[in-house]
Every structure is written in C-alpha cells, then in structure tokens.
Motif scaffolding. Structure first.
Motif: not given
Length: 155
Positions: A140-141, A144-145, A147-148
């Motif tokens: 997930e981490t 998330e990164k 995706t940014k």
C-alpha cells in the motif's frame, strides 16, 4: 517547466554521519592545543565545510519533461554528481514483488532464516532502460507513492 524530483534516500547512513561529525569535533579540539589560534580556527572552518555535504548527500532521480532528460545520481548542497540521460518517452512505472531472505545466527550456532516480501518500484523508458525508484515492505505504501509520481509525470 515541469521537473519531478524523486528522493531515493541518503548516500551515507546515519551512524557514519554521526561518527564523521564527532571526528570533526575531536580534530578541532586537538588542533586548538597543537596550533596557534588563527590556524586552528581556519582548519576547523575548512573541515566543517565538508560536514553538510556528507550529511545531506542523497540519491535522486530528476526528470525534466521539457528537456526530456533523466538525471540518476547524487545530489548534495545544490551540486549534482552524475550525467543526465536523454529519453524519448516514459513507457510505464511498475512495481515488482521481490522475495527477501535474511539468515540470522545465534550464539549456539543455530541458524534462523526469515523470508519476507518487498515491493520495489521502477520507471521504464521506451528504449527498455529501467530506473529504480523506491522500495518498501508494504504494498500500500509503495502504491501510494507511485500514484503520486504517476500524477506528477502524467503517466
């Protein structure tokens, strides 16, 4: 001008950075006894000027979309060490799941093997060249990164 900078981590790990600061202080104190005051101050200032470069050195990837270049190298105190590479376009950013293995030994010479998974993100160009971006044990981490990063690059 669209420039995306991705920090991949420090070049020098924390214990070595702390030891270098302590060594600099010890050298400065010993110079105060050995040399006249103006010379010891001058040498202490010269030594202290290298400390921020060691402390803040980071591995980075800088993507300049206007010039179509990717810089994969070391950045410290505003200076870059490495060469930018030209590219046509970014094909994709992907995540690999990698199996990691760590072997630990106890005092009784017993062996314990711990296996786990780590998620690593890469940026791939059209010519097939890959650049490592980041890694983390939690999917997930990393997602998330990534995706940014995808939003900033428009990939």
């Amino acid at each position: 001008m669209k420039i995306v900078r991705i920090n991949k981590g420090k070049v020098v790990n924390l214990p070595i950075r702390l030891v270098s600061a302590i060594i600099m202080v010890v050298i400065t104190i010993s110079l105060m006894d050995a040399l006249p005051e103006p010379w010891s101050i001058f040498i202490a200032i010269a030594l202290a000027s290298f400390l921020p470069g060691i402390w803040f050195a980071s591995y980075v990837i800088i993507i300049n979309e206007e010039k179509k270049t990717i810089f994969d190298g070391i950045w410290t105190m505003g200076h870059k060490f490495g060469k930018p590479i030209k590219y046509e376009s970014i094909e994709k950013i992907f995540i690999n799941r990698v199996k990691t293995k760590q072997t630990m030994y106890s005092l009784s010479n017993r062996q314990n093997v711990v296996t786990d998974h780590e998620y690593r993100a890469y940026l791939k160009l059209d010519n097939g060249e890959k650049f490592y971006l980041l890694s983390h044990p939690l999917e997930e981490t990393v997602e998330e990164k990534v995706t940014k990063i995808r939003e900033k690059l428009g990939v």
